[in-house]
Scaffold this active site. Structure first.
Site, mmCIF file in Angstrom:
data_model
loop_
_atom_site.group_PDB
_atom_site.id
_atom_site.type_symbol
_atom_site.label_atom_id
_atom_site.label_comp_id
_atom_site.label_asym_id
_atom_site.label_seq_id
_atom_site.Cartn_x
_atom_site.Cartn_y
_atom_site.Cartn_z
ATOM 1 N N HIS A 75 5.736 -11.996 6.106
ATOM 2 C CA HIS A 75 5.657 -11.512 4.725
ATOM 3 C C HIS A 75 7.054 -11.265 4.188
ATOM 4 O O HIS A 75 7.965 -10.911 4.938
ATOM 5 C CB HIS A 75 4.829 -10.222 4.631
ATOM 6 C CG HIS A 75 5.266 -9.135 5.550
ATOM 7 N ND1 HIS A 75 4.970 -9.119 6.895
ATOM 8 C CD2 HIS A 75 6.023 -8.024 5.330
ATOM 9 C CE1 HIS A 75 5.491 -8.045 7.450
ATOM 10 N NE2 HIS A 75 6.145 -7.373 6.521
ATOM 11 N N PHE A 76 7.174 -11.472 2.898
ATOM 12 C CA PHE A 76 8.417 -11.136 2.209
ATOM 13 C C PHE A 76 8.157 -9.932 1.323
ATOM 14 O O PHE A 76 7.143 -9.876 0.620
ATOM 15 C CB PHE A 76 8.900 -12.315 1.352
ATOM 16 C CG PHE A 76 9.536 -13.402 2.181
ATOM 17 C CD1 PHE A 76 10.906 -13.460 2.345
ATOM 18 C CD2 PHE A 76 8.749 -14.340 2.818
ATOM 19 C CE1 PHE A 76 11.490 -14.438 3.133
ATOM 20 C CE2 PHE A 76 9.321 -15.327 3.611
ATOM 21 C CZ PHE A 76 10.688 -15.376 3.765
ATOM 22 N N ILE A 93 0.824 -1.209 0.000
ATOM 23 C CA ILE A 93 0.000 0.000 0.000
ATOM 24 C C ILE A 93 0.864 1.268 0.000
ATOM 25 O O ILE A 93 0.429 2.342 -0.412
ATOM 26 C CB ILE A 93 -0.955 -0.014 1.215
ATOM 27 C CG1 ILE A 93 -2.178 0.868 0.972
ATOM 28 C CG2 ILE A 93 -0.242 0.359 2.509
ATOM 29 C CD1 ILE A 93 -3.298 0.651 1.973
HETATM 30 P P1 5GP Z 1 7.074 -4.541 7.654
HETATM 31 O O1 5GP Z 1 7.428 -3.172 8.176
HETATM 32 O O2 5GP Z 1 6.242 -5.309 8.663
HETATM 33 O O3 5GP Z 1 8.235 -5.336 7.152
HETATM 34 O O4 5GP Z 1 6.179 -4.285 6.367
HETATM 35 C C1 5GP Z 1 4.821 -4.109 6.391
HETATM 36 C C2 5GP Z 1 4.402 -3.588 5.043
HETATM 37 O O5 5GP Z 1 3.006 -3.747 4.908
HETATM 38 C C3 5GP Z 1 4.683 -2.097 4.842
HETATM 39 O O6 5GP Z 1 5.525 -1.925 3.697
HETATM 40 C C4 5GP Z 1 3.301 -1.484 4.638
HETATM 41 O O7 5GP Z 1 3.287 -0.446 3.689
HETATM 42 C C5 5GP Z 1 2.471 -2.679 4.197
HETATM 43 N N1 5GP Z 1 1.075 -2.613 4.579
HETATM 44 C C6 5GP Z 1 0.574 -2.370 5.816
HETATM 45 N N2 5GP Z 1 -0.777 -2.419 5.805
HETATM 46 C C7 5GP Z 1 -1.139 -2.712 4.522
HETATM 47 C C8 5GP Z 1 -2.401 -2.884 3.884
HETATM 48 O O8 5GP Z 1 -3.475 -2.787 4.488
HETATM 49 N N3 5GP Z 1 -2.387 -3.180 2.559
HETATM 50 C C9 5GP Z 1 -1.226 -3.309 1.849
HETATM 51 N N4 5GP Z 1 -1.308 -3.585 0.551
HETATM 52 N N5 5GP Z 1 -0.009 -3.143 2.423
HETATM 53 C C10 5GP Z 1 0.033 -2.849 3.748
#
Ligand code: 5GP
Ligand code: ZN
Length: 133
Positions: A97-98, A29
């Protein structure tokens, strides 16, 4: 239920680029580059260290297919594939997640710094402890 479980269940919409019965890949997103994609198992695991090994294998197979596909569509100069584990490593969503991040040049949206730390030294015993047996 966490936000990525809701996305996997289609309770929250996402821009999906791949889906099967076990995994989903969708556009981030808040992309750091064009094509920034998240690949998740539909089953909830907090992070990589908890994730079922067969699922990890499948996620990586699909990641490889996406790399080849994105290469032909977006023509990036490279890719990063990474998973943040725990808050200290930048994890903000606690469903494994990757990130698959196409790279265009050194001034694109991803800044990844590997600062060499001179203070890191190993004894022979420490190296032996690190060997996976
Ligand atoms: P992290 O910081 O946990 O490695 O990455 C989480 C990722 O999830 C971030 O890049 C953030 O932009 C994405 N993200 C969080 N909420 C959502 C959502 O509701 N939809 C989508 N498509 N991405 C999300
Ligand atoms: Zn979840």
């Amino acid at each position: 239920m966490c936000v990525f479980c809701k996305i996997a269940n289609h309770e929250i919409p996402s821009k999906a680029v791949y889906e099967d019965d076990q995994i989903l890949a969708f556009l981030d997103i808040s992309p750091v580059t064009k094509g920034h994609t998240l690949i998740i198992p539909k089953q909830h695991f907090d992070n990589f260290s908890d994730c079922d090994s067969e699922l990890v294998k499948h996620i990586h197979e699909v990641s490889k297919d996406l790399v080849k596909h994105y290469q032909s569509i977006l023509n990036p100069k490279g890719f990063n594939l990474l998973s943040n584990m725990n808050t200290a490593a930048g994890q903000s969503v606690f469903h494994v997640h990757f990130h698959l991040i196409p790279r265009y040049d050194e001034n694109d949206g991803l800044v990844l710094l590997f600062n060499h730390d001179d203070s890191v030294q190993y004894t022979k015993e420490e190296i032996n402890q690190l060997i996976l047996k």
